[in-house]
Design a protein around this motif. Structure first.
Motif, PDB file in Angstrom:
ATOM      1  N   ARG A  56       0.865  -1.183   0.000  1.00  0.00           N
ATOM      2  CA  ARG A  56       0.000   0.000   0.000  1.00  0.00           C
ATOM      3  C   ARG A  56       0.895   1.225   0.000  1.00  0.00           C
ATOM      4  N   THR A  57       0.292   2.395  -0.111  1.00  0.00           N
ATOM      5  CA  THR A  57       1.014   3.623   0.188  1.00  0.00           C
ATOM      6  C   THR A  57       0.229   4.346   1.270  1.00  0.00           C
ATOM      7  N   THR A  58       0.877   5.273   1.932  1.00  0.00           N
ATOM      8  CA  THR A  58       0.154   6.132   2.866  1.00  0.00           C
ATOM      9  C   THR A  58       1.032   7.328   3.209  1.00  0.00           C
ATOM     10  N   LEU A  59       0.449   8.235   3.990  1.00  0.00           N
ATOM     11  CA  LEU A  59       1.216   9.314   4.606  1.00  0.00           C
ATOM     12  C   LEU A  59       1.131   9.074   6.101  1.00  0.00           C
ATOM     13  N   LYS A  60       2.294   9.059   6.762  1.00  0.00           N
ATOM     14  CA  LYS A  60       2.303   8.878   8.216  1.00  0.00           C
ATOM     15  C   LYS A  60       2.672  10.201   8.870  1.00  0.00           C
ATOM     16  N   LEU A  61       1.846  10.627   9.793  1.00  0.00           N
ATOM     17  CA  LEU A  61       2.107  11.869  10.513  1.00  0.00           C
ATOM     18  C   LEU A  61       2.551  11.509  11.927  1.00  0.00           C
ATOM     19  N   VAL A  62       3.684  12.065  12.355  1.00  0.00           N
ATOM     20  CA  VAL A  62       4.189  11.775  13.698  1.00  0.00           C
ATOM     21  C   VAL A  62       4.351  13.077  14.469  1.00  0.00           C
ATOM     22  N   LYS A  63       3.788  13.062  15.683  1.00  0.00           N
ATOM     23  CA  LYS A  63       3.899  14.231  16.559  1.00  0.00           C
ATOM     24  C   LYS A  63       4.179  13.712  17.963  1.00  0.00           C
ATOM     25  N   ASN A  64       5.241  14.181  18.560  1.00  0.00           N
ATOM     26  CA  ASN A  64       5.651  13.738  19.905  1.00  0.00           C
ATOM     27  C   ASN A  64       5.646  12.212  20.017  1.00  0.00           C
ATOM     28  N   GLY A  65       6.102  11.561  18.982  1.00  0.00           N
ATOM     29  CA  GLY A  65       6.184  10.100  19.023  1.00  0.00           C
ATOM     30  C   GLY A  65       4.870   9.387  18.751  1.00  0.00           C
ATOM     31  N   GLY A  67      10.946  22.149  -5.247  1.00  0.00           N
ATOM     32  CA  GLY A  67      10.557  23.036  -4.159  1.00  0.00           C
ATOM     33  C   GLY A  67      10.451  22.347  -2.809  1.00  0.00           C
ATOM     34  N   ALA A  68      10.221  21.011  -2.803  1.00  0.00           N
ATOM     35  CA  ALA A  68      10.084  20.297  -1.531  1.00  0.00           C
ATOM     36  C   ALA A  68      11.432  19.712  -1.127  1.00  0.00           C
ATOM     37  N   LYS A  69      11.676  19.704   0.186  1.00  0.00           N
ATOM     38  CA  LYS A  69      12.972  19.206   0.674  1.00  0.00           C
ATOM     39  C   LYS A  69      12.754  18.204   1.800  1.00  0.00           C
ATOM     40  N   PRO A  70      12.807  16.937   1.489  1.00  0.00           N
ATOM     41  CA  PRO A  70      12.670  15.948   2.554  1.00  0.00           C
ATOM     42  C   PRO A  70      13.887  15.975   3.478  1.00  0.00           C
ATOM     43  N   SER A  71      13.629  15.730   4.757  1.00  0.00           N
ATOM     44  CA  SER A  71      14.745  15.757   5.705  1.00  0.00           C
ATOM     45  C   SER A  71      15.469  14.417   5.761  1.00  0.00           C
ATOM     46  N   SER A  72      14.730  13.324   5.506  1.00  0.00           N
ATOM     47  CA  SER A  72      15.404  12.024   5.526  1.00  0.00           C
ATOM     48  C   SER A  72      14.701  11.055   4.583  1.00  0.00           C
ATOM     49  N   GLY A  73      15.389   9.971   4.291  1.00  0.00           N
ATOM     50  CA  GLY A  73      14.824   8.964   3.403  1.00  0.00           C
ATOM     51  C   GLY A  73      15.246   7.572   3.845  1.00  0.00           C
ATOM     52  N   LEU A  74      14.493   6.577   3.413  1.00  0.00           N
ATOM     53  CA  LEU A  74      14.780   5.215   3.845  1.00  0.00           C
ATOM     54  C   LEU A  74      14.361   4.221   2.758  1.00  0.00           C
ATOM     55  N   ALA A  75      15.125   3.153   2.648  1.00  0.00           N
ATOM     56  CA  ALA A  75      14.716   2.001   1.840  1.00  0.00           C
ATOM     57  C   ALA A  75      14.966   0.779   2.707  1.00  0.00           C
ATOM     58  N   GLU A  94      10.607   5.310   1.952  1.00  0.00           N
ATOM     59  CA  GLU A  94      10.047   6.435   2.713  1.00  0.00           C
ATOM     60  C   GLU A  94      10.795   7.723   2.407  1.00  0.00           C
ATOM     61  N   LEU A  95      10.030   8.814   2.396  1.00  0.00           N
ATOM     62  CA  LEU A  95      10.609  10.157   2.364  1.00  0.00           C
ATOM     63  C   LEU A  95       9.928  10.942   3.470  1.00  0.00           C
ATOM     64  N   THR A  96      10.723  11.551   4.350  1.00  0.00           N
ATOM     65  CA  THR A  96      10.148  12.268   5.498  1.00  0.00           C
ATOM     66  C   THR A  96      10.367  13.776   5.352  1.00  0.00           C
TER      67      THR A  96
END
Ligand SMILES: [Zn+2]
Lengths: 579, 70
Positions: free
Chosen positions: A394-403, A539-547, A560-562
């Motif tokens: 699947r795909t999704t967007l994950k939002l994380v706030k204070n863990g 214009g967008a700048k991800p702070s980190s990425g993962l495979a 992932e792109l965060t």
């Protein structure tokens, strides 16, 4: 305007039923395409009737390869009815026999031929023997695993991953829409029935289709009261809003209009519902909303009117359960994409046609019985949103706030708007509302742009309590054709930043590649001849990425792109599938 | 009702799992070869009704205009 095909197959054993079907359509002022099997061609009265229908009503006479029986044929087919399941030598023998008999009887080759499915070698051989063929019934949309289960694991028709509407079958894989003339098999294919584009993704495609007795099989009727049959027609009519036109067909075999073991009703109920469906077609025709054509007439219209690369969309709104869920489908010559609006706009099914996977079926091929175009994401067979242990494709967007994490798949949305043109499609979802345990809320508006060339752009606009939110675009995939995993060895994971590329071969060890300020994250998937790549749009700048690779209990790969929303609350990500 | 004997029945338990399996009848009791279900015709008809309860929209006509707004 809806283009309609009404198909009938002759049947010596239930010939009165076939004649009554024909009379019914003619009495309503419409025409049919009549398909004769090989064995029908030996029956003088059937041939005479077909010619009379053609003369009186403009019906077409075509060849049915749905049953392969008759003089000389039984020794080859030995009870197997399905042309795509023979080896090449037998496919040729059977089709030569049927086509030469057809030519003997009618003095010409057919221009329209039906089967439940044509694989690439069956279609190639058909065109070699009869180059005159212009239109075929070439596949059953999303028929495969579920009907196999539903028929007690005994129905060997696996042709998932195909277009839902008419298409130009490619030479190498008939279920893939051809990209240009060189790539094209030379016929126009229509699907066997129009399917419910919500329920044939969630379950059996045969219950919910343009075939009233099949809806009886699904228990979707209350005796001869079944508004669903007409609702489905109107759902297909609605697609003209986006595509400019729409296509429908009905193909009810004689066995469905008599006592049938898949119905708990007497035949008159099936007749009444079939009559209501046809009567609604007639009403639409009288209103100038529908045109009935033969299959060859449709194929000619399609060739004249439809460029190869024209993208098409389908906005499905589920009606039978009254969930009113929205599913958005996009197809072009490089991708077929399903977006599940009810899961926040998650991609629920993805076929990378751009990989141009080639496939034939038959005992002489490695695919054997499975003619499906392989998926990269199939969230029904391969878990999707987590319900048990891990999530799946699947795909999704994950939002994380204070863990604390909110997965957008848990936030239902609807399709707010759809635009489609030759350049692609653009679909906007209603805002998804993410609520965190501390009571703060973030609204996410998602816009999908899908362009030919395998390019999906996902734009997210966040508003509300966005402070401190990290937002991760997440892609979890695995190639396959059924509900079971296949070998993922050979997949290569990649992450790239300004300094270079890190790579990792898939070894089922759940290892990860991580990178700050990524340029892209990617997976090369040789099983589908494709590379899946995620990168930030301009214009967008991800702070980190993962495979990340998985393991044998989680046989997937993850990209992932965060994004740090302190930098921007609006960001776009390109999901690019290349060959 | 002379045709009543020609009406077959599928197992309501298997059908609720989306599988078509024909029941066989012996002494007024219908039984499934795939699962352990057995019951009378009246029970089976009731179970079919239960299966259909999930189709909230079964009796709803959604016209083209209705669907555009849905
Ligand atoms: Zn059972």
């Amino acid at each position: 305007m809806m283009k309609l095909n009404i198909f009938h197959r002759t049947d010596p054993g239930r010939y009165e039923i076939f004649k009554r079907q024909q009379d019914l359509v003619h009495s309503l002022g419409m025409k049919t395409s009549v398909f004769l099997h090989y064995f029908d061609l030996f029956q003088d009265h059937i041939v005479a009737d077909a010619l009379a229908y053609q003369a009186a009503f403009g019906d077409e006479i075509g060849l049915a390869l749905n049953r392969l029986e008759g003089p000389g044929m039984d020794d080859i087919s030995r009870g197997l009815e399905h042309i795509w399941l023979f080896d090449e030598e037998q496919k040729r023998q059977l089709m030569e026999m049927a086509l030469s008999k057809f030519k003997d009887v009618f003095g010409r080759m057919p221009t329209a031929v039906t089967s439940y499915h044509f694989d690439s070698s069956a279609l190639r051989i058909l065109k070699e023997i009869a180059p005159e063929v212009e239109g075929i019934v070439g596949g059953c949309f999303e028929e495969g695993v579920r009907v196999f289960h539903g028929c007690n694991h005994s129905w060997y028709l696996f042709n998932e991953g195909m277009p839902w509407g008419p298409w130009f079958p490619a030479k190498g894989h008939t279920l893939r829409p051809a990209a240009e003339t060189e790539d094209w098999s030379g016929v126009v294919a229509v699907p066997h029935l129009a399917r419910d584009m919500s329920l044939s993704f969630e379950g059996r495609n045969d219950f919910w289709a343009s075939h009233p007795p099949n809806v009886i099989r699904g228990m979707g009727n209350d005796a001869s009261f079944c508004p669903y049959d007409l609702n489905l027609i109107d759902q297909y009519r609605m697609q003209a809003d986006f595509n400019g036109h729409t296509y429908y067909n009905t193909f009810v075999g004689t066995q469905w209009l008599t006592w049938n073991h898949n119905s708990e009703y007497p035949p008159e109920v099936a007749w009444e519902l079939y009559t209501k469906q046809l009567t609604y077609f007639k009403q639409l025709k009288e209103q100038g909303e529908l045109e009935d054509l033969t299959l060859t007439e449709y194929a000619r219209w399609h060739k004249e009117s439809r460029p190869f690369a024209e993208p098409e969309v389908y906005l499905a709104k589920e009606m039978l359960y009254q969930s009113h869920k929205h599913y958005f489908w996009h197809i072009d010559t490089d991708l077929r994409v399903l977006i599940d609006a009810n899961q926040g706009g998650s991609i629920g099914d993805l076929r990378a046609y751009i990989g141009r996977v080639e496939k034939a079926t038959g005992p002489d091929t490695p695919s054997r019985e499975n003619g499906a175009y392989p998926y990269l994401i199939q969230s029904q067979y391969r878990t999707g949103y987590p319900n048990h242990s891990f999530d799946g494709s699947r795909t999704t967007l994950k939002l994380v706030k204070n863990g604390e994490e909110v997965d957008l798949c848990s936030t239902p949305t609807k399709v707010a708007s759809v635009e489609r043109s030759s350049a692609g499609s653009r679909m906007v979802l209603t805002p998804a509302k993410a609520v965190f345990p501390d009571g703060s809320t973030v609204e996410v508006e998602t816009t999908y742009t899908i362009e030919p060339g395998g390019k999906i752009t996902i734009k997210r606009s966040l508003s509300g309590d966005t402070e401190g939110i990290l937002a991760t675009e997440y892609f979890k995939g695995a190639p396959g054709c059924t509900e079971y995993p296949i070998d993922l060895h050979g997949i290569q994971l990649q992450v790239m930043d300004a300094t270079g590329t890190q790579e990792m071969d898939y070894l089922y060890r759940r290892r990860r590649l991580e990178v700050d300020a990524p340029e892209c994250v990617a997976a090369v998937v040789p099983q589908v001849n494709a590379r899946v790549m995620m990168s930030a749009a301009k214009g967008a700048k991800p702070s980190s990425g993962l495979a990340r690779e998985g393991n044998l209990f989680e046989p997937y790969f993850v990209l992932e792109l965060t994004y740090d929303t302190n930098t921007s609350t609006e960001f776009s990500t390109c999901l690019i599938i290349t060959a | 009702m002379s045709d009543h004997h020609r009406i077959t029945k599928r197992c309501p338990v298997c059908f609720s799992r989306d599988i078509d399996v024909l029941l066989t009848q012996r002494d007024g009791i219908w039984a499934c070869v795939k699962c352990s279900f057995n019951g009378t015709e009246a029970e089976i008809r009731g179970m079919y009704r239960d299966i259909q309860k999930k189709y909230h929209g079964m009796i709803e006509r959604y016209t083209l205009e209705d669907q555009r707004k849905l």
